[in-house]
Scaffold this motif. Structure first.
Motif, PDB file in Angstrom:
ATOM      1  N   HIS A   1       1.247   8.680  -2.735  1.00 25.61           N
ATOM      2  CA  HIS A   1       0.340   7.536  -1.884  1.00 25.61           C
ATOM      3  C   HIS A   1      -0.949   6.729  -3.127  1.00 25.61           C
TER       4      HIS A   1
ATOM      5  N   ASP B   1       1.288   4.134  -5.532  1.00 21.46           N
ATOM      6  CA  ASP B   1       1.467   2.777  -4.397  1.00 21.46           C
ATOM      7  C   ASP B   1       1.417   3.114  -3.458  1.00 21.46           C
TER       8      ASP B   1
ATOM      9  N   ASP C   1       1.620   1.435  -0.762  1.00 25.92           N
ATOM     10  CA  ASP C   1       3.019   0.696   0.274  1.00 25.92           C
ATOM     11  C   ASP C   1       4.009   1.388   0.467  1.00 25.92           C
ATOM     12  N   THR C   2       4.369   2.672  -0.245  1.00 28.19           N
ATOM     13  CA  THR C   2       5.111   3.709   0.207  1.00 28.19           C
ATOM     14  C   THR C   2       4.831   4.286   1.801  1.00 28.19           C
TER      15      THR C   2
END
Length: 80
Positions: free
Chosen positions: A74, A77, A79-80
């Motif tokens: 997290h 990234d 946005d995942t």
């Protein structure tokens, strides 16, 4: 550890343990199922107390690692 890995129930436990995708997707459910399966093996007489503790330790360590990996993923990234 004196666990006989050839018994089908224990082979199934290790198959769950080795399921990396399950561990990544749902660390809590993964851990819960490993503990539940180990407890059932213990309660049915398939494991002695020390062997159960060894499996629990493996499950606990895998859970902590999975949570750390999820946090790091997290952070890397968001946005995942």
């Amino acid at each position: 550890m004196s666990i006989e890995r050839s018994i089908p129930e224990l082979a199934a436990w290790y198959a769950q343990y080795d399921d990396v995708s399950y561990r990544r997707e749902s660390p809590d459910a993964y851990h819960h199922e490993l503990i539940r399966t180990a407890e059932a093996l213990r309660d049915d007489g398939g494991l002695d107390w020390d062997d159960w503790l060894a499996l629990k330790q493996l499950a606990d360590e895998a859970h902590v690692n999975a949570l750390q990996e999820a946090v790091q993923a997290h952070v890397n990234d968001p946005d995942t």
